[in-house]
Design an enzyme around this catalytic site. Structure first.
Site, PDB file in Angstrom:
ATOM      1  N   PHE A   1      -4.822  -3.103  -4.047  1.00 50.59           N
ATOM      2  CA  PHE A   1      -5.762  -4.109  -4.570  1.00 50.59           C
ATOM      3  C   PHE A   1      -6.907  -3.500  -5.364  1.00 50.59           C
ATOM      4  CE2 PHE A   1      -8.251  -2.790  -0.868  1.00 50.59           C
ATOM      5  CZ  PHE A   1      -9.529  -2.828  -1.394  1.00 50.59           C
TER       6      PHE A   1
ATOM      7  N   LYS B   1       5.585  -4.987  -8.253  1.00 51.69           N
ATOM      8  CA  LYS B   1       5.100  -5.799  -7.124  1.00 51.69           C
ATOM      9  C   LYS B   1       3.596  -5.538  -7.003  1.00 51.69           C
ATOM     10  CE  LYS B   1       3.946  -5.989  -3.244  1.00 51.69           C
ATOM     11  NZ  LYS B   1       2.577  -6.494  -2.873  1.00 51.69           N
TER      12      LYS B   1
ATOM     13  N   GLU C   1      -0.917  -8.473  -3.387  1.00 57.00           N
ATOM     14  CA  GLU C   1      -0.992  -9.926  -3.180  1.00 57.00           C
ATOM     15  C   GLU C   1      -2.444 -10.398  -3.072  1.00 57.00           C
ATOM     16  OE1 GLU C   1      -0.256  -7.621  -1.142  1.00 57.00           O
ATOM     17  OE2 GLU C   1      -0.377  -8.177   0.984  1.00 57.00           O
TER      18      GLU C   1
ATOM     19  N   SER D   1      -2.310   2.591   0.848  1.00 55.85           N
ATOM     20  CA  SER D   1      -2.817   3.293   2.035  1.00 55.85           C
ATOM     21  C   SER D   1      -1.793   4.292   2.577  1.00 55.85           C
ATOM     22  CB  SER D   1      -3.177   2.263   3.112  1.00 55.85           C
ATOM     23  OG  SER D   1      -2.004   1.584   3.493  1.00 55.85           O
TER      24      SER D   1
ATOM     25  N   CYS E   1      -9.959   5.253  -4.290  1.00 52.07           N
ATOM     26  CA  CYS E   1      -9.286   6.361  -3.595  1.00 52.07           C
ATOM     27  C   CYS E   1      -9.952   7.678  -3.933  1.00 52.07           C
ATOM     28  CB  CYS E   1      -7.822   6.418  -3.980  1.00 52.07           C
ATOM     29  SG  CYS E   1      -7.591   6.873  -5.695  1.00 52.07           S
TER      30      CYS E   1
ATOM     31  N   GLU F   1     -10.405   6.842   6.658  1.00 52.01           N
ATOM     32  CA  GLU F   1     -10.868   6.438   5.331  1.00 52.01           C
ATOM     33  C   GLU F   1     -11.564   5.085   5.523  1.00 52.01           C
ATOM     34  OE1 GLU F   1      -7.804   5.103   2.575  1.00 52.01           O
ATOM     35  OE2 GLU F   1      -8.903   5.974   0.897  1.00 52.01           O
TER      36      GLU F   1
HETATM   37  P1  NAD Z   1      -2.095  -1.186   1.175  1.00 49.65           P
HETATM   38  O1  NAD Z   1      -1.325   0.004   1.611  1.00 49.65           O
HETATM   39  O2  NAD Z   1      -2.562  -2.143   2.202  1.00 49.65           O
HETATM   40  O3  NAD Z   1      -1.252  -2.032   0.122  1.00 49.65           O
HETATM   41  C1  NAD Z   1      -0.566  -1.398  -0.937  1.00 49.65           C
HETATM   42  C2  NAD Z   1       0.696  -2.208  -1.245  1.00 49.65           C
HETATM   43  O4  NAD Z   1       1.554  -2.180  -0.108  1.00 49.65           O
HETATM   44  C3  NAD Z   1       0.409  -3.662  -1.565  1.00 49.65           C
HETATM   45  O5  NAD Z   1       1.195  -4.046  -2.675  1.00 49.65           O
HETATM   46  C4  NAD Z   1       0.805  -4.402  -0.297  1.00 49.65           C
HETATM   47  O6  NAD Z   1       1.348  -5.673  -0.559  1.00 49.65           O
HETATM   48  C5  NAD Z   1       1.859  -3.509   0.325  1.00 49.65           C
HETATM   49  N1  NAD Z   1       1.825  -3.526   1.799  1.00 49.65           N
HETATM   50  C6  NAD Z   1       0.758  -3.774   2.600  1.00 49.65           C
HETATM   51  N2  NAD Z   1       1.104  -3.679   3.892  1.00 49.65           N
HETATM   52  C7  NAD Z   1       2.410  -3.353   3.923  1.00 49.65           C
HETATM   53  C8  NAD Z   1       3.347  -3.094   4.973  1.00 49.65           C
HETATM   54  N3  NAD Z   1       2.994  -3.156   6.253  1.00 49.65           N
HETATM   55  N4  NAD Z   1       4.610  -2.768   4.642  1.00 49.65           N
HETATM   56  C9  NAD Z   1       4.998  -2.686   3.343  1.00 49.65           C
HETATM   57  N5  NAD Z   1       4.142  -2.939   2.313  1.00 49.65           N
HETATM   58  C10 NAD Z   1       2.865  -3.254   2.599  1.00 49.65           C
HETATM   59  O7  NAD Z   1      -3.334  -0.613   0.308  1.00 49.65           O
HETATM   60  P2  NAD Z   1      -4.555  -1.419  -0.269  1.00 49.65           P
HETATM   61  O8  NAD Z   1      -5.463  -1.807   0.858  1.00 49.65           O
HETATM   62  O9  NAD Z   1      -4.093  -2.470  -1.194  1.00 49.65           O
HETATM   63  O10 NAD Z   1      -5.254  -0.275  -1.154  1.00 49.65           O
HETATM   64  C11 NAD Z   1      -6.195   0.618  -0.638  1.00 49.65           C
HETATM   65  C12 NAD Z   1      -5.559   1.937  -0.268  1.00 49.65           C
HETATM   66  O11 NAD Z   1      -4.899   2.488  -1.406  1.00 49.65           O
HETATM   67  C13 NAD Z   1      -6.572   2.989   0.145  1.00 49.65           C
HETATM   68  O12 NAD Z   1      -6.052   3.712   1.231  1.00 49.65           O
HETATM   69  C14 NAD Z   1      -6.699   3.874  -1.073  1.00 49.65           C
HETATM   70  O13 NAD Z   1      -7.129   5.200  -0.812  1.00 49.65           O
HETATM   71  C15 NAD Z   1      -5.304   3.844  -1.578  1.00 49.65           C
HETATM   72  N6  NAD Z   1      -5.256   4.213  -2.975  1.00 49.65           N
HETATM   73  C16 NAD Z   1      -4.774   5.451  -3.290  1.00 49.65           C
HETATM   74  C17 NAD Z   1      -4.766   5.861  -4.605  1.00 49.65           C
HETATM   75  C18 NAD Z   1      -4.258   7.217  -4.970  1.00 49.65           C
HETATM   76  O14 NAD Z   1      -4.017   7.432  -6.149  1.00 49.65           O
HETATM   77  N7  NAD Z   1      -4.083   8.130  -4.042  1.00 49.65           N
HETATM   78  C19 NAD Z   1      -5.229   4.997  -5.612  1.00 49.65           C
HETATM   79  C20 NAD Z   1      -5.696   3.729  -5.251  1.00 49.65           C
HETATM   80  C21 NAD Z   1      -5.699   3.352  -3.925  1.00 49.65           C
END
Ligand code: NAD
Length: 494
Positions: free
Chosen positions: A149, A173, A176, A226, A281, A380
């Protein structure tokens, strides 16, 4: 109520699902749209469309593919204000930062427009007498991207332009929680000329992600999000034979030496710790003050106190967190810091913003005397919370950083070239800033987070993305230049 559409085989369509997820304005809780949990049937339709389109797209001239991205970058520039406004309404970050989000993605689109310079194979003449070997980088097929997000413009643009420019077709994808700016970018990609079936979009949460990981016709998955979900995606996608890359969570440290330019360093630290409400991130969420820099605490606090929290559209310094759940989690972690004995020198809990009383706001928060066993250090936080630690020397600071499992980013602030050089050489982190707080490389390089922040070898854009989205094929060819024959060769020699 606006229902976010899917893109299947060139058509923007409403899902048949009866499961819809609310998209809310994080500054007000107002539901601004609904996004579907795409059905299994619709996911299969999207993959089938991508599979069919791949048969012609992979043979489309590379110059034709590149030209689409030339047009696309112009369209994104023309729509910058609109894109930033949509992004801020659903994500919460300031308008200026939303423009930055779009712009950092735009840089990758520009890079994709030069794909013919990037997807060049190798050629060695006369590897044996009259024999040449050359390598060609061919697209993989249907690839997929799953995005978080916090950068709903930049991160989708890390993925599909490079994948499509290299000749693949794509299933995106989006998060959401804020898929609307992503969808507007997708509309512009179609307007720029991406043919039907080459780019498809499905929506939803875990069910969609798992279906992507399992689908036998998807060849590669790029994930940003994440750590817990990234590990799941990497394992699940790999189990079904896919190439996978996962950029994940972080805990980025700044190291400040006492010889650093104080005013510039403090400004950069405050921007990188609290900007985007800490939801980056590459946010600097820990600062290690070395030696006499330990006396700068009051100045750090003054910088943080001067920041204005407001709805993103008011374009102050930081906006709300993405959701009430994110706010509750950040406030809970702040509570654990207090319980575990860190000194809370600035508390951003419980702030209200006039006119936005229901917003998910947390103000800049600072803990001093943080130790590595505390939850605020180990997790984090993904909120505007800065942890302060001290070190007696640069060596000690490097030891602290290298003991942390994450490897996304770090920054050192100093006037000493020798100290910066030592840091760059010894630190176990993939992206290093020297007097620069958020060292996300431009796409002529690749995003290079490392260790616990990444699974898979290759980064999501730049040269490494060209490798990720292509399969190397080598051809060894002999052209007989005379009638001489040495008879049957039963050895491995050419
Ligand atoms: P998230 O992991 O909750 O969601 C990422 C994606 O995974 C979304 O599209 C979501 O729909 C899907 N998802 C969520 N829960 C899931 C599950 N249980 N099973 C399968 N898919 C699932 O992450 P977020 O909260 O949207 O984003 C923040 C995180 O992203 C932070 O940890 C941040 O550090 C990381 N991030 C990393 C980078 C990088 O380049 N390393 C860049 C941006 C964000």
């Amino acid at each position: 109520m606006h229902h976010v559409q899917q893109l299947i085989n060139g058509q923007f369509v409403k899902s048949n699902t009866d499961e819809w997820i609310d998209i809310t304005d994080p500054a007000t809780q107002e539901v601004i749209a609904k996004v579907p949990q795409t059905t299994d049937d619709e996911i299969n339709q999207a993959v089938a469309a991508a599979q069919t389109a791949f048969q012609t797209w992979r043979k489309t001239p590379i110059t034709t593919r590149a030209r689409i991205f030339l047009k696309y970058q112009a369209l994104i520039r023309d729509h910058m204000d609109e894109l930033a406004e949509i992004l801020t309404a659903e994500q919460g970050k300031t308008i200026a930062d939303a423009r930055g989000d779009v712009f950092r993605g735009l840089e990758v689109v520009e890079h994709a427009a030069g794909i013919a310079n990037l997807q060049i194979g190798d050629f060695v003449e006369n590897v044996a007498s009259g024999v040449d070997t050359y390598s060609i980088w061919q697209p993989l097929g249907v690839c997929a991207g799953i995005t978080p997000f916090n950068f709903p413009a930049m991160i989708p643009l890390w993925m599909f332009p490079m994948a499509i420019a290299t000749g693949n077709t794509f299933i995106l994808k989006p998060s959401e929680q804020d898929p609307m700016v992503t969808m507007r970018l997708v509309e512009l990609a179609i307007e720029a000329g991406v043919p039907e079936g080459v780019l498809n979009v499905v929506h939803g949460g875990k069910a969609t992600v798992d279906a992507i990981c399992d689908h036998p016709d998807i060849k590669a998955v790029s994930f940003v999000g994440s750590t817990a979900v990234g590990k799941h995606v990497y394992e699940r996608a790999s189990r079904s034979g896919k190439r996978a890359q996962c950029m994940m969570g972080a805990k980025n440290h700044a190291v400040i030496l006492p010889d650093a330019n104080k005013e510039q360093t403090l400004n950069q630290l405050a921007g990188a710790a609290f900007g985007a409400a800490g939801q980056r991130c590459m946010a600097l969420s820990v600062v290690v003050l070395v030696g006499a820099a330990g006396e700068w605490i009051d100045d750090i606090k003054a910088k943080a106190t001067g920041l204005i929290v407001s709805a993103g559209k008011n374009d102050k310094d930081l906006g709300p967190l993405i959701s009430p759940a994110a706010k509750a989690r950040v406030e809970h972690l702040i509570g654990t810091g207090v319980e575990e004995g860190a000194s809370l020198i600035l508390d951003g809990r419980g702030i209200t913003v006039a006119g936005y009383e229901k917003g998910n706001f947390v103000g800049p928060t600072i803990f001093d005397n943080v130790t590595s066993d505390m939850q605020i250090y180990q997790q984090e936080i993904f909120g505007p919370v800065l942890c302060i630690m001290r070190a007696g020397s640069l060596d000690e600071a490097i030891e602290i950083l290298n003991a942390n499992p994450h490897g996304n980013g770090t920054a050192i602030f100093t006037q000493s070239g020798a100290a910066a050089h030592k840091f760059q050489q010894d630190i176990l982190v993939g992206q290093i800033g020297i007097n620069l707080p958020i060292p996300v490389p431009l796409p002529m390089f690749s995003f290079s987070g490392s260790r616990a922040s990444k699974l898979g070898d290759l980064g999501p854009y730049g040269k490494q993305a060209v490798q990720f989205y292509t399969q190397t094929k080598t051809v060894t060819a002999r052209w007989f230049d005379d009638e001489a024959s040495r008879g049957v060769n039963t050895t491995i020699s050419i």
